[in-house]
Design a protein around this motif. Structure first.
Motif, mmCIF file in Angstrom:
data_model
loop_
_atom_site.group_PDB
_atom_site.id
_atom_site.type_symbol
_atom_site.label_atom_id
_atom_site.label_comp_id
_atom_site.label_asym_id
_atom_site.label_seq_id
_atom_site.Cartn_x
_atom_site.Cartn_y
_atom_site.Cartn_z
ATOM 1 N N THR B 70 2.793 10.141 8.636
ATOM 2 C CA THR B 70 1.626 9.444 9.182
ATOM 3 C C THR B 70 1.969 8.009 9.596
ATOM 4 O O THR B 70 3.046 7.504 9.288
ATOM 5 C CB THR B 70 0.523 9.415 8.123
ATOM 6 N N HIS B 71 1.034 7.361 10.259
ATOM 7 C CA HIS B 71 1.252 6.006 10.762
ATOM 8 C C HIS B 71 1.671 5.051 9.645
ATOM 9 O O HIS B 71 2.612 4.284 9.782
ATOM 10 C CB HIS B 71 -0.023 5.478 11.440
ATOM 11 N N THR B 72 0.923 5.079 8.552
ATOM 12 C CA THR B 72 1.337 4.300 7.395
ATOM 13 C C THR B 72 1.684 5.303 6.309
ATOM 14 O O THR B 72 1.144 6.406 6.275
ATOM 15 C CB THR B 72 0.222 3.366 6.899
ATOM 16 N N ARG B 73 2.594 4.927 5.446
ATOM 17 C CA ARG B 73 3.092 5.862 4.442
ATOM 18 C C ARG B 73 2.000 6.223 3.433
ATOM 19 O O ARG B 73 1.311 5.354 2.914
ATOM 20 C CB ARG B 73 4.275 5.228 3.701
ATOM 21 N N GLY B 74 1.855 7.501 3.177
ATOM 22 C CA GLY B 74 0.930 7.972 2.147
ATOM 23 C C GLY B 74 1.696 8.265 0.866
ATOM 24 O O GLY B 74 2.890 8.557 0.898
ATOM 25 N N ALA B 75 1.013 8.174 -0.259
ATOM 26 C CA ALA B 75 1.684 8.439 -1.535
ATOM 27 C C ALA B 75 2.131 9.898 -1.604
ATOM 28 O O ALA B 75 1.453 10.790 -1.087
ATOM 29 C CB ALA B 75 0.745 8.132 -2.686
ATOM 30 N N ARG B 76 3.275 10.134 -2.197
ATOM 31 C CA ARG B 76 3.818 11.488 -2.359
ATOM 32 C C ARG B 76 3.015 12.195 -3.450
ATOM 33 O O ARG B 76 2.914 11.710 -4.572
ATOM 34 C CB ARG B 76 5.286 11.364 -2.766
ATOM 35 N N GLU B 77 2.447 13.335 -3.130
ATOM 36 C CA GLU B 77 1.593 14.018 -4.107
ATOM 37 C C GLU B 77 2.384 14.430 -5.354
ATOM 38 O O GLU B 77 1.853 14.409 -6.464
ATOM 39 C CB GLU B 77 0.928 15.245 -3.474
ATOM 40 N N ALA B 78 3.647 14.791 -5.197
ATOM 41 C CA ALA B 78 4.447 15.165 -6.365
ATOM 42 C C ALA B 78 4.614 13.977 -7.293
ATOM 43 O O ALA B 78 4.671 14.132 -8.516
ATOM 44 C CB ALA B 78 5.810 15.687 -5.935
#
Lengths: 240, 240, 240, 240, 240, 240
Positions: B70-78
């Motif tokens: 995505t445009h800005t980094r999203g937190a890794r669900e793991a």
């Protein structure tokens, strides 16, 4: 003869594809033979709490494997709700390796977050990750310089990594999965372009190994990493 | 005019690349413009506990997004240790959509696990996932037939999905991220090749929508899905 | 004939009991036949982090089912340590539905938290939840007006929801559990008092559905929701 | 001069107290100076699922640190609900190290579980853990032989571990916390009594290290581990 | 006769070893016969959020059991990812017991964190924990006074705890594991040095108990706790 | 005078409504004044693993509080992903209390699961839960007898519980929230219909309590529980 038909000191075909995805400040698909890892470097204008207000930056890494990157499907870590010990070891190794070549105080209060996600696994995913992440971080830092946000890149030199092992009595370079599964000793070496060792992790999977074997493996790794660093430079010059 | 310069009823460029990775029984990279999702279908010779011994198969799906898709980094669900509500909604939708076109009793005591992992996001990841997963499941089932493990493929027909929405008053097809963010009503439609509706999920993001608007959106979706199914067939014939 | 002996367009007996519990700013027990959901609306004088300092309010919802609300006991989500995908879908739906009829910028920096807890389940718990939550939110906002903390209620109009489905070939309104389990297509419709559609979620459980069936279901839902909104007004006038 | 006033190749005072607690089949308190770790070995008559019915045994390890083993209190992992990456790395290392000297097929369908719990930390907790766990496992296996449940102990030889590092330019053996915090390169070496290397983990904390430095560190570790193995034998003979 | 050969009103041999570990502000190994618990008291110069800025201190406790403290190995709570209900009950009890004898407003904005970790269990770990923690907290507070950070210790008096139970019809004091497992009623009593009751927790494990039995148990506990407080004073005077 | 205007030995108005929900084998709404708890008893034809094949039954309990059962909204435990220590203490207490009056070996390999969910809280939720759960379990067991699945009910006698405390120097019965918040000592007593004590849990919230005060509280509790048991019998006879 190696299962892969390669010479003992022969790397697999290596490819470094820059700009593989469009959003990240650095995005590199690295291929060591059939091993394919997407390495992105994201720049954030804040640092973790323990560094806030200290005027220096940070660099950290996360690692994951798509569930069907492997021969048989592995459980999705997000669905299990925790990362395995192996995942945590690898992401700590990637972070340490890259921090060794970036001047964090010259980075300012910024954080580089590396994500290494394995799309296809055939041995050596952690060493491919480090090798690809180096180029992704290079590109992200070059972007900061190009944008006038940093005067010079805080990356001091390149870093690359390769696995070596003793396969049926012979020290060999850059193990693929078939070789790795049938190997007594397995070692991952992380080295800078200047020849400085960053990490040496040797493990006896079956029989213990001798100092002589350790030396032979280090020699092989040294040669392999020098070639990987050349390929990184070629890629960065846009000739890959 | 749409931000994407497309006609209201125009899909983005669609690509379906089969065999994108080598281990999975079905592996498809689906691209709806800049949205790129890797869809794999894995075959396992066992079923979840609630179906054991009943002589029928199962199909389920998991979904994930690489942190820097995505445009800005999203937190890794793991790393967070849990999947978001959005992730769970999407993976349940993908599973239901594919189960609608596979005869699970003809599959035998096997499970198909679909993994949809978004490498790059630009709107419509769930509809791209369904469209790509359909081809991956097709390929995995064709493999079982080719191996003599099934007499016929239990896939009854193809299924595809597309998003539609009302953008500045105009009903438009296949929203990209820029359009989606600026849209009053957003609808995802899943339809089979025979024209049967599987899922209709319309949501007013801002103003409510009328029956007339709903009808216009369904018409657009119908046309889009028919073209997507043609592209699926072209891909499966090896002409994509 | 429907298992419930109702006409195809007949709602179950509906009851809305205001003030069912004493602490919440709004507290409504909603009954759709044997389905009973306790809906509370709590007012808090702060907003989530992403809205802080923006001068507007927020409304969110949580949903739960008591373990023995159902025919056989379900595991308690608090004991399992996670909410199911179904729970998350429903609470997201309730929140979106109510946000559609509340002017959040007129609410000020306050948050309304809706809790919908199913005491007894017989189908349609999510649509009952939305219908009851609307009255609970109304009451909570009326309390703010009565206390002089808001000049006018920021609720623009009422919203209600109902399920519709195709049961043995016949489109029917407000499915109970017996009908829902034996239904090919299931659709939940959320609509405002002014007739604007907020959510349309149709799912083929077995056979796909046609545009004509979708239209018939929407017609049924439209009639049902209009009657539900009348009952909400009756309840609010204190005549229920 | 080292902060500890020791010669570069001098170990801290080492103590191995067998039978430190009464329930475990093997229980050893190991002290490397002020570092104190309680190592227990538990014998269970079953193996993990992946080995069931294969007629061989397993050995695994867990590691923990009491919250106030350290200068400032660390959060309790049980209260946080997860083990850190560091904890997982260490317990994997302990397990691999001990598996390297135990003939698992001669163990039968039994599992040895090692628990290493740090009561007081002053550097080198992982190497102390391996050194103490070796004696605890020895004792647990000797107990199985004494009870007539095994004909011979499946432990082939002893294994011990020590840390080495480059402290202000000098290679030194067995770092305490003060030295470790002020060290450019840190290496943990695990070696068997026969001189076989099991694990070599060298990390550049600051500047990279050279092959010559690596060699000097390995020499130091070799000498230290030989003395540790002598102390293990002395302890086992009951002379410690 | 009791399995332990003790008189009904006889405590097990009690030992309180101060300064058992070196980092904590208070560190006591408490032994009630074969039960051994390491109790540390840590001083932190901040308080939990709910007390911030109120000018008073806090005291809290955590409890854990090493996996092989018991006859058969118990799962490590950190590895399971959650603390059991029993653990939480015990740590809440320890915290409440110590807060009852410390003047938290005289402590200033500081927090005392008690950690009670069971090294070896033979019944009565929670009562040993409270008894040992009292001395550890005493020492930590004496350290603050000695360092001039507090004018007087905010500890008002000592507190100790003991278990009592009805074993085969006879009320007995300070149950060990063998007695506890064969006991109809089990009671834990926490009492201050001044004879004030802090906690009385009696539980019928099998048959219910009468008021007369309750009285007999309270009498026994009263005598036992008076002796424990004497031993605490002896230990603090350095005569233990 | 008590805030509630009650005499010191006066219970709040008590109501026990059987059959409050329709699916559970036993379902009772218990009210102690404004405290309202829904207690259900579910019968399952299997037992937990540790009892399988032993020919005896089990009874366990879970407890929860709706988020807005209280004056200010509490976080939903399912959303937080864990149950608090308080919740776990209470559900363990409810389970122990009911097991004390049910002959588990006469129950056969069945499990009774009690769910106590607090709809509205005003102090004493745990004692109301036990009192209500007793009637729910009675009804569930009576159902098994009525269905011919058990010859006699394995419930030996009734059990009830009440809180007592010292409020401003006066021992009082059945504390509501206002009294409980302003109370030095708080005690929960669980007693059978035959006068046998099952649990006595007294806690000094502020000042310690004396033996004389403990005795006065136990006397009050004794009287209160005898009246509660009468009300349980009245309810079961259908006269409530």
């Amino acid at each position: 003869m190696r299962p892969s038909q390669r010479q003992p000191d022969e790397l697999r075909p290596i490819r470094l594809t820059r700009g593989f995805t469009c959003h990240a400040e650095g995005s590199v698909l690295v291929e060591f033979g059939a091993t394919r890892v997407l390495c992105t470097a994201s720049v954030e204008d804040s640092v973790p709490g323990f560094l806030r207000g200290k005027g220096q930056g940070w660099l950290t890494a996360e690692y994951g494997m798509l569930p069907r990157a492997t021969h048989t499907r592995g459980a999705r870590e997000a669905a299990k709700g925790k990362q395995s010990g192996r995942t945590q070891e690898i992401q700590r190794l990637i972070g340490r390796s890259l921090r060794a070549v970036v001047d964090l105080s010259a980075l300012g209060e910024r954080q580089i977050i590396i994500d290494c996600d394995v799309l296809q696994a055939d041995g050596g995913t952690r060493t491919a990750s480090i090798t690809g992440a180096c180029v992704a971080v290079h590109d992200a830092l070059a972007g900061l310089v190009a944008a006038g946000r940093l005067a010079h890149s805080p990356m001091r030199e390149f870093v690359a990594a390769v696995s070596v092992g003793i396969h049926r009595g012979t020290p060999v370079l850059d193990l693929d999965y078939a070789e790795d599964s049938d190997c007594d000793t397995d070692m991952n070496v992380v080295m800078t372009e200047g020849g400085g060792l960053i990490e040496v992790q040797g493990t006896a999977e079956g029989a213990a190994f001798s100092r002589a074997e350790l030396d032979a493996l280090l020699d092989l790794a040294d040669g392999g990493i020098r070639r990987l660093v050349e390929l990184q430079h070629t890629a960065v010059r846009g000739e890959a």
